[in-house]
Design an enzyme around this catalytic site. Structure first.
Site, short mmCIF file in Angstrom:
data_model
loop_
_atom_site.label_atom_id
_atom_site.label_comp_id
_atom_site.label_asym_id
_atom_site.label_seq_id
_atom_site.Cartn_x
_atom_site.Cartn_y
_atom_site.Cartn_z
N MET A 34 0.84 -1.20 0.00
CA MET A 34 0.00 0.00 0.00
C MET A 34 0.87 1.25 0.00
SD MET A 34 -3.42 -0.92 2.10
CE MET A 34 -2.77 -0.66 3.74
N GLY A 35 2.14 1.11 -0.35
CA GLY A 35 3.03 2.27 -0.42
C GLY A 35 3.50 2.72 0.95
N HIS A 38 8.92 1.10 3.53
CA HIS A 38 9.99 1.09 4.53
C HIS A 38 10.82 -0.17 4.32
CE1 HIS A 38 7.47 -1.86 6.50
NE2 HIS A 38 6.47 -0.98 6.60
N HIS A 41 9.11 -3.58 3.60
CA HIS A 41 8.69 -3.81 2.21
C HIS A 41 9.90 -4.20 1.35
CE1 HIS A 41 5.51 -0.78 3.52
NE2 HIS A 41 4.78 -1.79 3.10
N LYS A 153 4.60 -10.06 9.35
CA LYS A 153 4.09 -8.98 10.21
C LYS A 153 2.55 -9.04 10.24
CE LYS A 153 3.33 -4.55 11.57
NZ LYS A 153 2.24 -4.15 10.78
N SER A 189 6.31 -0.45 10.29
CA SER A 189 4.95 -0.32 9.76
C SER A 189 4.77 1.09 9.22
CB SER A 189 3.94 -0.57 10.89
OG SER A 189 2.65 -0.13 10.49
N ARG A 191 2.21 2.68 9.51
CA ARG A 191 1.41 3.40 10.52
C ARG A 191 2.28 3.93 11.67
NH1 ARG A 191 -2.84 -0.52 8.96
NH2 ARG A 191 -4.54 0.73 8.14
P1 AMP Z 1 1.34 -2.90 3.52
O1 AMP Z 1 1.94 -1.86 2.62
O2 AMP Z 1 1.30 -2.53 4.95
O3 AMP Z 1 0.03 -3.44 2.98
O4 AMP Z 1 2.34 -4.12 3.45
C1 AMP Z 1 2.71 -4.70 2.23
C2 AMP Z 1 3.42 -6.00 2.50
O5 AMP Z 1 4.58 -5.72 3.29
C3 AMP Z 1 2.58 -7.00 3.27
O6 AMP Z 1 2.84 -8.30 2.79
C4 AMP Z 1 3.08 -6.82 4.69
O7 AMP Z 1 2.91 -7.97 5.49
C5 AMP Z 1 4.54 -6.56 4.44
N1 AMP Z 1 5.14 -5.86 5.57
C6 AMP Z 1 4.72 -4.73 6.19
N2 AMP Z 1 5.50 -4.43 7.24
C7 AMP Z 1 6.45 -5.40 7.30
C8 AMP Z 1 7.55 -5.68 8.16
N3 AMP Z 1 7.85 -4.88 9.20
N4 AMP Z 1 8.31 -6.76 7.92
C9 AMP Z 1 8.02 -7.60 6.88
N5 AMP Z 1 7.00 -7.39 6.03
C10 AMP Z 1 6.22 -6.32 6.23
#
Ligand code: AMP
Length: 280
Positions: A34-35, A38, A41, A153, A189, A191
């Protein structure tokens, strides 16, 4: 000068790029995000590179997985910064669909899995996993990758994705990536950007409390006692609302946990809801 990177915004253009690679005999990995990217990702991209010759990352803040009172509008967005990071990480193509591309007028289909999604985060976020499952199904079918990488995560999400991919015979291998953490162990995260300095210090306690819970479970303490102690510890640390701390089976999220176990937690610091989980 920052490296430039190819982007596509439509299903048609995505398919055309992937088709060129397929003709050349290449393999493809997809990393959905979702952009607000960090190092967590980027670690997924590192894993993807070990499993395919071409890497597609997607950036889509999916409205369908946010509840009406959640943070869809204020969710951090930084397309230029994300593209620079993805170029640096060696991603070949970034797919950034508009909401109308993903959900055109008349869109009516939903992917639902009652058994895995009604508890843990599903209890506090009723339509969240349906939104995730629907959008990830679309991304997988649009891109047609050999492998797709998701983070531990969001462990419940990872298990939901594994299940519908299996149930629907979607021809892709799902890979899980370990949680990337900051110096004090806080799970990275997008967030975390919401946290004030004081909240950030409280947030850093969640992983410590989960690690303690794991140690008590390994020492033989009963799950119910360990869960209650962790809830009390989170509250004492300054978390304002604890949604859950639960010991579950790693493979099927069973409770009581069968086989290898994990501890899962979700709690608010101020307005920010944080989640984490750890293998016992
Ligand atoms: P999101 O952008 O939050 O939807 O995350 C995109 C992908 O990155 C998802 O598969 C998350 O589980 C993964 N992700 C987010 N934070 C972490 C983290 N700290 N360590 C590993 N993977 C992560």
């Amino acid at each position: 000068m920052a490296a430039s990177i190819a982007t596509v915004r439509t299903v048609k253009d995505l398919k055309a790029e992937v088709a060129k690679w397929r003709e050349a005999g290449e393999t493809v990995a997809l990393v959905p995000t979702m952009g607000a990217l960090h190092a967590g990702h980027l670690s997924l991209i590192g894993i993807a590179k070990n499993h395919a010759t071409r890497i597609v990352a997607s950036i889509f803040v999916n409205p369908a997985q946010f509840g009406p009172k959640e943070d869809f509008k204020r969710y951090p967005r930084d397309e230029a910064g994300d593209l620079a990071k993805l170029a640096q990480a060696g991603v070949d193509l970034v797919y950034i669909p508009h909401t109308a591309e993903m959900y055109p007028r008349g869109f009516a289909t939903k992917v639902t899995l009652p058994s895995l999604t009604e508890d843990l985060c599903g209890a506090a976020r009723p339509n969240h996993f349906e939104g995730v499952a629907t959008v990830v199904t679309k991304l997988l079918l649009q891109c047609g990758p050999d492998v797709a990488v998701f983070g531990e995560k969001d462990y419940q999400q990872l298990q939901v994705i594994r299940r519908f991919v299996r149930d629907l015979d979607i021809p892709v291998e799902i890979l899980g990536a370990p949680t990337a953490r900051l110096e004090d162990g806080l799970a990275r995260s997008s967030r975390n950007a919401y946290l004030s300095e004081a909240e950030r210090r409280i947030a850093g306690r969640m992983n410590v409390i989960l690690a303690e819970a794991c140690a008590h479970l390994r020492a033989g303490d009963p799950a119910a006692r360990v869960e209650a102690a962790a809830v009390a510890a989170l509250t004492a640390a300054g978390f304002t609302q604890v949604d859950y701390v639960e010991v579950r089976g790693s493979d099927d999220l069973s409770r009581p946990a069968k086989g290898p176990k994990r501890v899962f937690a979700a709690a608010f610091v101020g307005r920010t809801r944080l989640i984490d989980n750890m293998a016992v």
